[in-house]
Design a protein around this motif. Structure first.
Motif, short mmCIF file in Angstrom:
data_model
loop_
_atom_site.label_atom_id
_atom_site.label_comp_id
_atom_site.label_asym_id
_atom_site.label_seq_id
_atom_site.Cartn_x
_atom_site.Cartn_y
_atom_site.Cartn_z
N LEU A 47 45.73 21.76 39.90
CA LEU A 47 45.03 22.95 39.41
C LEU A 47 45.36 24.17 40.24
N MET A 48 45.49 23.98 41.54
CA MET A 48 45.68 25.13 42.44
C MET A 48 47.14 25.53 42.53
N GLN A 49 48.03 24.53 42.48
CA GLN A 49 49.47 24.73 42.67
C GLN A 49 49.79 25.18 44.10
N ASP A 50 50.82 25.98 44.30
CA ASP A 50 51.32 26.20 45.67
C ASP A 50 50.28 26.84 46.59
N VAL A 51 50.00 26.18 47.69
CA VAL A 51 49.00 26.71 48.62
C VAL A 51 49.64 27.78 49.51
N TYR A 52 49.03 28.94 49.54
CA TYR A 52 49.54 30.06 50.34
C TYR A 52 48.77 30.24 51.64
N PHE A 53 47.49 29.94 51.60
CA PHE A 53 46.65 30.31 52.73
C PHE A 53 45.46 29.36 52.81
N LEU A 54 45.21 28.90 54.02
CA LEU A 54 44.09 27.98 54.23
C LEU A 54 43.36 28.47 55.46
N ASP A 55 42.06 28.57 55.37
CA ASP A 55 41.31 29.10 56.50
C ASP A 55 39.99 28.33 56.62
N TRP A 56 39.61 28.02 57.85
CA TRP A 56 38.35 27.30 58.08
C TRP A 56 37.35 28.23 58.73
N VAL A 57 36.10 28.15 58.34
CA VAL A 57 35.08 29.04 58.91
C VAL A 57 34.13 28.30 59.84
N VAL A 58 34.41 27.01 60.09
CA VAL A 58 33.65 26.25 61.10
C VAL A 58 34.66 25.69 62.09
N ASN A 59 34.16 25.20 63.21
CA ASN A 59 35.04 24.71 64.27
C ASN A 59 34.86 23.21 64.46
N PRO A 60 35.89 22.55 65.00
CA PRO A 60 35.71 21.14 65.35
C PRO A 60 34.51 21.00 66.28
N GLY A 61 33.71 19.99 66.06
CA GLY A 61 32.49 19.81 66.83
C GLY A 61 31.26 20.33 66.11
N ASP A 62 31.45 21.19 65.12
CA ASP A 62 30.30 21.73 64.38
C ASP A 62 29.70 20.66 63.46
N THR A 63 28.39 20.69 63.39
CA THR A 63 27.69 19.83 62.44
C THR A 63 27.52 20.59 61.12
N VAL A 64 27.84 19.93 60.04
CA VAL A 64 27.75 20.58 58.74
C VAL A 64 26.93 19.71 57.79
N THR A 65 26.28 20.38 56.85
CA THR A 65 25.56 19.64 55.81
C THR A 65 26.47 19.49 54.61
N GLN A 66 26.16 18.52 53.77
CA GLN A 66 26.97 18.33 52.57
C GLN A 66 26.95 19.61 51.73
N LEU A 67 28.10 20.03 51.28
CA LEU A 67 28.31 21.20 50.45
C LEU A 67 28.10 22.52 51.19
N GLN A 68 27.99 22.47 52.51
CA GLN A 68 28.04 23.72 53.28
C GLN A 68 29.46 24.26 53.22
N GLN A 69 29.57 25.58 53.13
CA GLN A 69 30.92 26.14 53.08
C GLN A 69 31.62 25.96 54.42
N ILE A 70 32.84 25.46 54.38
CA ILE A 70 33.58 25.26 55.62
C ILE A 70 34.90 26.01 55.64
N GLY A 71 35.31 26.55 54.50
CA GLY A 71 36.61 27.22 54.53
C GLY A 71 36.93 27.91 53.23
N HIS A 72 38.19 28.28 53.13
CA HIS A 72 38.64 29.10 52.02
C HIS A 72 40.12 28.80 51.79
N ILE A 73 40.51 28.79 50.53
CA ILE A 73 41.91 28.51 50.22
C ILE A 73 42.43 29.52 49.20
N GLU A 74 43.69 29.88 49.37
CA GLU A 74 44.34 30.72 48.37
C GLU A 74 45.64 30.05 47.97
N THR A 75 45.86 29.95 46.67
CA THR A 75 47.08 29.33 46.17
C THR A 75 47.74 30.27 45.18
#
Lengths: 153, 348
Positions: A47-75
């Motif tokens: 669906l997305m095809q070629d990935v151009y950009f991937l970015d995370w808005v949390v860091n390793p070690g962070d605790t997250v809840t299910q369906l919390q936003q963790i990043g962003h992708i552009e294809t």
């Protein structure tokens, strides 16, 4: 469990039978080194095809809840926020993808993995259930992509 | 700033992305070598307030202008229009690199249904999106093409004037010595360091008047006093800096998708071209586990968050929600309408 294939128009999305699936995120899940490793399914990548950009808005070690936003992708065809497939702790992001996110397109079920988490994969489904989920929602998804993504190639 | 020269303004990206700076610099270096161009650089256009030297410079430009920005052309054009830097929309022939073959069937754009701009001077403003290519050559070629197009247009008008009845406006523009002050005001000269003074970040809506029908849904919805009306009773983004950073809620309630937030992450809200749907990326957030609210619920939630941040009470869906039933579903939908509908229909 054996591998399955979901037909997206003429495109065959391969779904390996040995993986678990976070259905609402279209991510696969595999236990690796005591952690859960996640990546995009062939369905999502198609669906997305070629990935151009991937970015995370949390860091390793962070605790997250299910369906919390963790990043962003552009294809080439889409943008999307990305959400934690399960609740837990982020262990690591795939550093190779941050240098070159096209690894997702090259080897989505292997070297193109996205991140690892410590958490409970209990809500993830098996390949048959994911296949059924895709089939049940294919009409709705097509409404989104029809005319926007060329599915006949 | 003679009217026979073409003014080219490059608006820098926010931040210090080296790849973006390199592109900006290579474009400027190449353009400065071109004859017949006046080239200037200003900071990120969207962040310039009324007192910024870069804004004053733009306001003083006479005649045709090319603006290269890290914004969608529609966002750039209507942003300038709001700031009183008006002209006719110059069609760029730049095609983004990933334009596919199947884009060719794109139909003719429908005539604008919006209220349009007013007091538009006889000149064209071309907005080029610096995100379309990562090398300078296509931009240089396009600026050259635009320079030729503007020259041809001027000459055609001059010919018309020689043969026929000139209007007063044309008399004014062709008889005036191009270096003479306009309306008694010298076009001021600006120091590059003043022009490039880095502005603070801003956040506010930009109205695309080619789509806006003056329905006033946005002024009813926004509770922060961003919107007002001008002396012609046309909707106006009156108090830009009353707007709440990051909040795009009013663009979601606009029935015509006429409200642009140039810095918002999804292209449809950031002012992506209407019609060129294959160039317009789909927001698949809902598909990957995002909230499946409809646009109005989402707008109300975003507004409530800002109200609470201001120490006010949340109002939910009780205030200023659009009354969509009347006159809706009439007339053909354009592709942006259809895209929005498709996103709303998807609940997984």
């Amino acid at each position: 469990m054996q591998d399955l294939t979901f037909m997206m128009g003429n495109f065959a999305a391969e779904l390996p039978g040995d993986l678990r699936y976070a259905t609402t995120n279209h991510m696969w899940c595999r236990a690796a080194d005591g952690h859960l490793r996640f990546g995009f399914t062939a369905y999502a990548v198609r669906l997305m095809q070629d990935v151009y950009f991937l970015d995370w808005v949390v860091n390793p070690g962070d605790t997250v809840t299910q369906l919390q936003q963790i990043g962003h992708i552009e294809t080439s065809k889409a943008v999307a926020d990305l959400f934690a497939p399960v609740g837990g702790t982020i262990v690591a992001f795939n550093q190779e993808l941050l240098k070159d996110p096209s690894g997702i397109n090259v080897d989505k079920y292997g070297a193109g993995w996205l991140f690892e988490m410590a958490g409970d994969a209990g809500i993830c489904k098996d390949v048959q259930e994911y296949h059924q989920f895709l089939a049940d929602n294919w009409e709705k998804t097509q409404r989104l992509i029809k005319g926007k993504i060329n599915t006949e190639d | 700033m003679s009217r026979t020269r073409l003014t080219v303004v490059l608006s820098q990206a926010q931040g210090k992305n080296p790849a973006k700076r390199a592109l900006e610099e290579s474009i400027c270096a190449a353009l400065i070598m071109e004859p017949g161009l006046d080239v200037s650089v200003v900071p990120y256009l969207y962040d310039l307030d009324a007192n910024h030297t870069g804004r004053l410079f733009l306001e003083g430009v006479q005649g045709d202008m090319v603006v290269l920005t890290w914004l969608y052309p529609r966002a750039c054009f209507w942003l300038l229009d709001r700031d009183g830097i008006k002209g006719h929309f110059g069609e760029s022939q730049l095609k983004p690199a990933d334009t596919d073959e199947d884009d060719e069937e794109a139909s003719e754009p429908e005539p604008p249904k919006g209220i349009g701009s007013v007091e538009v001077p006889d000149r064209h403003i071309y907005c080029l999106d610096l995100r379309d290519f990562n090398k300078h050559e296509p931009y240089i070629d396009e600026v050259r093409r635009i320079a030729r197009e503007c020259k041809d247009r001027r000459e055609a008008k001059l010919k018309q004037w020689v043969q026929g009845n000139p209007t007063m406006v044309q008399l004014g523009s062709y008889l005036r010595d191009s270096e003479q002050p306009v309306n008694g005001k010298e076009h001021p000269t600006f120091q590059p360091e003043e022009l490039l003074k880095q502005p603070g970040r801003r956040w506010y809506p930009v109205i695309d008047y080619s789509r806006c029908t003056n329905c006033m849904e946005c002024i009813d919805f926004c509770l922060f006093g961003v919107y007002g009306v001008d002396k012609l009773d046309r909707i106006l983004v009156e108090n830009q800096d009353n707007c709440k950073r990051g909040c795009p809620a009013c663009s979601r309630v606009c029935p015509e998708q006429a409200i642009i937030f140039p810095d918002y992450k999804t292209p449809a809200i950031a002012g992506a071209p209407v019609g060129a749907i294959t160039g317009l990326k789909i927001d698949l957030t809902k598909l990957f586990g995002g909230d499946a609210q409809d646009a109005l619920q989402q707008a109300a939630l975003e507004r409530d968050r800002e109200l609470v941040n201001d120490g006010r009470d949340a109002v939910g869906m009780t205030v200023g929600m659009p009354k969509r039933q009347t006159g809706k579903d009439q007339g053909p939908k354009d592709e942006l309408d259809q895209l929005t509908d498709a996103l709303d229909a998807l609940d997984i």
